[in-house]
Design an enzyme around this catalytic site. Sequence first.
Site, mmCIF file in Angstrom:
data_model
loop_
_atom_site.group_PDB
_atom_site.id
_atom_site.type_symbol
_atom_site.label_atom_id
_atom_site.label_comp_id
_atom_site.label_asym_id
_atom_site.label_seq_id
_atom_site.Cartn_x
_atom_site.Cartn_y
_atom_site.Cartn_z
ATOM 1 N N ARG A 1 3.350 14.669 7.977
ATOM 2 C CA ARG A 1 2.371 15.627 7.463
ATOM 3 C C ARG A 1 2.973 17.021 7.515
ATOM 4 O O ARG A 1 3.772 17.338 8.388
ATOM 5 C CB ARG A 1 1.086 15.578 8.292
ATOM 6 C CG ARG A 1 0.364 14.239 8.224
ATOM 7 C CD ARG A 1 -0.988 14.314 8.908
ATOM 8 N NE ARG A 1 -1.648 13.018 8.937
ATOM 9 C CZ ARG A 1 -2.388 12.526 7.954
ATOM 10 N NH1 ARG A 1 -2.539 13.225 6.848
ATOM 11 N NH2 ARG A 1 -2.960 11.352 8.060
ATOM 12 N N GLY B 1 -3.776 16.546 -0.420
ATOM 13 C CA GLY B 1 -2.924 17.614 0.086
ATOM 14 C C GLY B 1 -1.509 17.502 -0.449
ATOM 15 O O GLY B 1 -0.891 18.501 -0.830
ATOM 16 N N THR B 2 -0.997 16.278 -0.501
ATOM 17 C CA THR B 2 0.337 16.034 -1.042
ATOM 18 C C THR B 2 0.398 16.385 -2.515
ATOM 19 O O THR B 2 1.376 16.974 -2.991
ATOM 20 C CB THR B 2 0.723 14.551 -0.841
ATOM 21 O OG1 THR B 2 0.687 14.241 0.544
ATOM 22 C CG2 THR B 2 2.106 14.260 -1.393
ATOM 23 N N ASP C 1 -8.954 6.256 1.980
ATOM 24 C CA ASP C 1 -10.391 6.558 2.001
ATOM 25 C C ASP C 1 -11.036 6.535 0.609
ATOM 26 O O ASP C 1 -12.255 6.628 0.503
ATOM 27 C CB ASP C 1 -10.640 7.950 2.609
ATOM 28 C CG ASP C 1 -10.300 8.000 4.086
ATOM 29 O OD1 ASP C 1 -10.130 6.921 4.683
ATOM 30 O OD2 ASP C 1 -10.197 9.109 4.627
ATOM 31 N N GLY D 1 -12.634 6.974 7.114
ATOM 32 C CA GLY D 1 -13.536 7.730 6.260
ATOM 33 C C GLY D 1 -13.808 9.086 6.877
ATOM 34 O O GLY D 1 -14.856 9.305 7.475
ATOM 35 N N ARG D 2 -12.818 9.988 6.759
ATOM 36 C CA ARG D 2 -12.927 11.310 7.370
ATOM 37 C C ARG D 2 -14.071 12.102 6.749
ATOM 38 O O ARG D 2 -14.902 12.667 7.436
ATOM 39 C CB ARG D 2 -11.606 12.059 7.194
ATOM 40 C CG ARG D 2 -11.584 13.451 7.776
ATOM 41 C CD ARG D 2 -10.246 14.100 7.510
ATOM 42 N NE ARG D 2 -9.174 13.448 8.242
ATOM 43 C CZ ARG D 2 -8.843 13.750 9.486
ATOM 44 N NH1 ARG D 2 -9.484 14.714 10.125
ATOM 45 N NH2 ARG D 2 -7.859 13.123 10.090
ATOM 46 N N TYR E 1 -5.769 1.504 12.867
ATOM 47 C CA TYR E 1 -4.326 1.436 12.665
ATOM 48 C C TYR E 1 -3.857 0.042 12.269
ATOM 49 O O TYR E 1 -2.798 -0.106 11.645
ATOM 50 C CB TYR E 1 -3.614 1.938 13.929
ATOM 51 C CG TYR E 1 -3.869 3.410 14.144
ATOM 52 C CD1 TYR E 1 -3.260 4.360 13.327
ATOM 53 C CD2 TYR E 1 -4.771 3.849 15.103
ATOM 54 C CE1 TYR E 1 -3.529 5.707 13.485
ATOM 55 C CE2 TYR E 1 -5.046 5.194 15.276
ATOM 56 C CZ TYR E 1 -4.414 6.125 14.468
ATOM 57 O OH TYR E 1 -4.685 7.456 14.614
ATOM 58 N N ARG F 1 -4.422 0.245 8.399
ATOM 59 C CA ARG F 1 -3.478 1.123 7.710
ATOM 60 C C ARG F 1 -2.086 0.526 7.599
ATOM 61 O O ARG F 1 -1.341 0.831 6.662
ATOM 62 C CB ARG F 1 -3.352 2.456 8.470
ATOM 63 C CG ARG F 1 -4.491 3.396 8.257
ATOM 64 C CD ARG F 1 -4.480 4.546 9.263
ATOM 65 N NE ARG F 1 -3.180 4.966 9.716
ATOM 66 C CZ ARG F 1 -2.727 6.219 9.667
ATOM 67 N NH1 ARG F 1 -3.492 7.153 9.131
ATOM 68 N NH2 ARG F 1 -1.553 6.547 10.135
#
Length: 497
Positions: free
Chosen positions: A165, A192-193, A221, A265-266, A377, A380
């Site tokens: 990140r 963001g990327t 997400d 799910g931020r 995790y 993911r």
Amino acid sequence: MASSDSSSQMKIVNGDAGYVLEDVPHLSDYVLELPTYPNPLRSNPAYSVVKQYFVHMDDTVPQKVVVHKDGPRGVHFRRAGPRQKVYFRSDDVRACIVTCGGLCPGLNTVIREIVCGLSYMYGVDKVLGIDGGYRGFYSKNTITLTPKVVNDIHKRGGTVLGTSRGGHDTGKIVDSIQDRGINQVYIIGGDGTQRGAAVIYEEVRKRGLKVVIAGIPKTIDNDIPVIDRSFGFDTAVEEAQRAINAAHVEAESVENGIGVVKLMGRYSGFIAMYATLASRDVDCCLIPESPFFLEGKGGLYEFIKKRLKESGHMVIVIAEGAGQDLLAESIQAMDEKDASGNKLLQDVGLWISHKIKDHFAKENKMAIILKYIDPTYMIRAIPSNASDSVYCTLLAQSAVHGAMAGYTGFTSGLVNGRHTYIPFNRITERMNNVVITDRMWARLLSSTNQPSFLKLKDVHEVKKAEQPLTPPLLDGGNCNGGGEEAEKVEQIPTPLL
């Protein structure tokens, strides 16, 4: 990170009957007198038998498939696919691939298919992997990628290129691109990327470089707008079923058993919502978009007590970003952020498990047994399932076709079942969220028979906040139950080719 100029990221073309094309940039917009070459696919035996394999230059895809007979045709995007002419000789292409942000099922599949697509379709043999995200451009070594090297990486989770990140330094990144002679950059990452990719594109354009910047959207997400769904989402929902099933088995095996499962799910509760709908074993789903409260009439505690009396057990699914306001009130929440600028969330699953235990312990009338499962995790890190693997292949090949055709500053994405090229600023302008006043959330409430936890006043406030600022058929969310238009477009994310 410097801000990007959205006016150079999108070309607006207006047509008859309210037709609007939000087109992507092209190398010829700022590099003059570019030569073109016949597409190598013309002599490729795999494609020579395909009728009308090349995409017509005027082919576009509507953002909305539901229109009124007298209404405007609405926003369109350029259709993805190979063109008759390309802007690179195969021998001149020097491509690179970078993965940024968190892990997601399907990353290795996308990497593999970009490499194989460049090699098998266009005869490109110079492809580099950037090690460790954006900072890898200037601080780490590159990895040479060939079809042999990437042959079986799709069977593994994670990313063979490594990821990180932050680390975005536009000047250093573009300097590295120039120094290495790279002319095609494939960037795989979330919003963001993609914002970082847009800034890189702006710098490349400013320097007048013949360098394509192509993005492939990645978010487990499913919170990227415009596109139907993001790769890895189907896999995440499928894998979440294992955790939900385990919680259900634990809960129903004891008296007054409660299973709590925390899913990713931020800011968007799509995984929790679709996993709940798919499972049929969930009694209550809590997501960031739908506020809830614990105490009093109509609160979560009351519902738990009612459901335990009816069934003797229950399963609660909670997205990681749900209830953060309640959690912040009860503990000293630190306002910290990760390297990508995302707020570091407290563990709401652990917190709500303790709150439920404490509440029923104080009542002394109902002894409960609660089991908490956090499979984040594990989900993911797994390889993509069959549906996502096919989707990753098509995303990667679409990006390769677009890059060879000279398009740049675009993200490859699925819109209404068709692959398209979307301007960066449309992908990064907002976040895709579950709309709790639309039919999909109502379907979930009907399936679980849980209360909405919204008071009448809250419903009015939510509806007011979600009022579209533009005509609904011209703009809005995507077609997966995430935008205002979900009332008109009833489409569940399924394998769309």
